[in-house]
Design an enzyme around this catalytic site. Structure first.
Site, short mmCIF file in Angstrom:
data_model
loop_
_atom_site.label_atom_id
_atom_site.label_comp_id
_atom_site.label_asym_id
_atom_site.label_seq_id
_atom_site.Cartn_x
_atom_site.Cartn_y
_atom_site.Cartn_z
N CYS A 65 0.84 -1.20 0.00
CA CYS A 65 0.00 0.00 0.00
C CYS A 65 0.87 1.25 0.00
O CYS A 65 1.87 1.32 0.73
CB CYS A 65 -0.91 0.00 1.23
N CYS A 69 -0.44 4.95 6.92
CA CYS A 69 -1.20 4.81 8.16
C CYS A 69 -0.36 4.05 9.19
O CYS A 69 0.03 2.90 8.98
CB CYS A 69 -2.51 4.07 7.90
N CYS A 72 -1.01 0.31 10.41
CA CYS A 72 -1.29 -0.75 9.44
C CYS A 72 -0.06 -1.52 9.01
O CYS A 72 0.97 -0.95 8.65
CB CYS A 72 -1.97 -0.15 8.21
N CYS A 109 -17.04 -9.20 3.55
CA CYS A 109 -16.41 -7.91 3.38
C CYS A 109 -15.20 -8.06 2.46
O CYS A 109 -14.25 -8.77 2.81
CB CYS A 109 -15.98 -7.35 4.73
N CYS A 142 -20.06 -6.26 1.34
CA CYS A 142 -19.55 -4.93 1.66
C CYS A 142 -18.19 -4.77 0.99
O CYS A 142 -17.34 -5.65 1.10
CB CYS A 142 -19.42 -4.77 3.17
N CYS A 202 -20.64 2.18 6.39
CA CYS A 202 -20.01 1.56 7.55
C CYS A 202 -18.75 2.35 7.87
O CYS A 202 -17.89 2.52 7.00
CB CYS A 202 -19.67 0.11 7.22
N ARG A 272 -19.95 -3.24 15.86
CA ARG A 272 -19.21 -4.47 15.61
C ARG A 272 -17.89 -4.46 16.37
O ARG A 272 -17.15 -3.48 16.33
CB ARG A 272 -18.92 -4.63 14.11
#
Length: 408
Positions: A65, A69, A72, A109, A142, A202, A272
């Site tokens: 990626c 962040c 992560c 998901c 999702c 979400c 959740r």
């Protein structure tokens, strides 16, 4: 406790607590934690009964990626030894989804790391959505692909997507301390794009990154204002190889207070428990079911979770029941205007923006049983409560992107 009685009354009326009341929940002592759980549990049962919705993650593209962040394991510069692979083919992804559904998951998901999808990426994911729906049209899907450009949410919905996940993660005032390659406003814009396209939005948070009580309250109130249908609460897993690897600030009691505060602020929303429940709640996980009405089944994106059969046993032993495919998750006043629940995991830098395992969520640390997570051996001596449980963090080596059976 007058505070808790007031919060229960407000929750049953869908009325927002004050900021001071939310802060007071986080400030309660460990001696009061069962009272807090009991109070928030009344609100949870009023809107959701004793049902627990199961969700299943499929990591369509792992690692590599360009976003930074800090939480992560898939981030730019990450030294975490995670699985790295490019896009799964639609048949591979639909096979992974089928494993989760056969284990009891109602929602799948689909997550991909990256800043956001190209139009070609949207085509790939659309093909995957169609393959899953052709296999079982009752499955909720999702997508969680990062920052959306104009028109992409509409295309995903046309392909059959029910929801889109993109988390705020932390308060606006501290967001720049966690991520520099995109902004808090970028995230808000993507949630609004999902809303506008008719997808069920979400969006959630990550706790344990060094934030203050004020930051937690800020982000949860911001989420209430955005009005997603689903709010995933992630607990940071400090995975080795990431900038937050040494941040072990959470206790089971702290996690329960955070979940309770979220329930009081978002009483009629699908809350959740996402990444980190096995690592930080540990044996207190059943109590958390009195606060949240949704969990992930099995593994996360780059880390291993509790064995799928153990999740099901935990739900049954705690006196709850798995929500069926034909049951509507949300209360009638919300379900009448939306299509479904939400995703909410914490991996994928810009991809998912949530923390369900990318940074090393939960894990039993074993691959025994042909890919089924085996329980870790009992410790021979008591472990100090404040000692980091790095032994509970295991990088995912099975399921999507591997030749081993998934944990579902």
């Amino acid at each position: 406790m007058d505070l808790l009685n007031t919060l229960v009354d407000k929750g049953l009326r869908r009325e927002s607590p004050t900021r001071e009341e939310a802060l007071a929940v986080l400030a309660t002592s460990d001696d009061d934690v069962l009272d807090v759980v009991a109070a928030a549990g009344k609100v949870r049962r009023h809107w959701f009964g004793r049902r627990v919705k199961l969700n299943y993650l499929v990591n369509l593209k792992s690692g590599l990626c360009p976003e930074d962040c800090s939480y992560c394991s898939q981030r730019l510069g990450s030294k975490a030894e995670i699985l790295k692979y490019t896009w799964l083919k639609p048949d591979q992804a639909s096979a992974a989804a089928a494993a989760g559904v056969s284990g009891g998951a109602k929602r799948v998901c689909l997550v991909a790391s990256g800043r956001g999808p190209t139009d070609r990426d949207v085509d790939r994911v659309s093909d995957t959505i169609r393959a899953i729906k052709e296999q079982d049209e009752s499955v909720e899907v999702c997508a969680c692909l990062g920052l959306l450009s104009d028109g992409q949410a509409e295309r995903l919905r046309e392909a059959g997507a029910d929801a889109y996940n993109h988390n705020l993660n932390t308060s606006e005032s501290t967001y720049g301390d966690i991520t520099t390659t995109h902004t808090y406003a970028d995230r808000v814009d993507t949630v609004n794009k999902a809303h506008a396209a008719g997808l069920s939005a979400c969006s959630g948070l990550i706790a344990g990154m060094g934030e203050s009580d004020e930051d937690l309250v800020d982000v949860v109130f911001s989420l209430r204002e955005l009005d997603p249908d689903s709010v995933p609460v992630n607990f940071l897993i400090p995975m080795e190889g990431t900038p937050l690897a040494k941040k072990w600030h959470l206790t089971p009691q702290r996690c329960l207070r955070i979940l309770a505060m979220t329930r009081f602020v978002c009483p009629d929303v699908e809350v959740r428990i996402a990444g980190g429940r096995e690592v930080h709640l540990r044996t207190m996980q059943p109590l958390a079911l009195h606060l949240a009405n949704s969990i992930f089944l099995g593994d996360y994106l780059t880390s291993e979770g509790q064995a799928g059969h153990t999740d099901l046993e935990m739900i049954a032993d705690a006196g709850f029941e798995v929500e069926g495919a034909g049951e509507v998750t949300l209360p009638e006043h919300r379900a009448s205007v939306v299509r479904g629940g939400g995703c909410g995991s914490h991996e994928g830098g810009g991809g998912c923006g949530s923390h369900a395992g990318a940074d090393g969520d939960a894990g039993c640390g074993s691959h025994a049983g042909g890919g089924v997570c085996a329980p870790a051996p009992a410790s021979t001596a008591p472990r100090p409560a404040e000692e980091p449980r790095t032994d509970l963090v295991a990088v995912r080596r099975r399921g999507a992107g591997t030749d081993l059976a998934p944990n579902a």
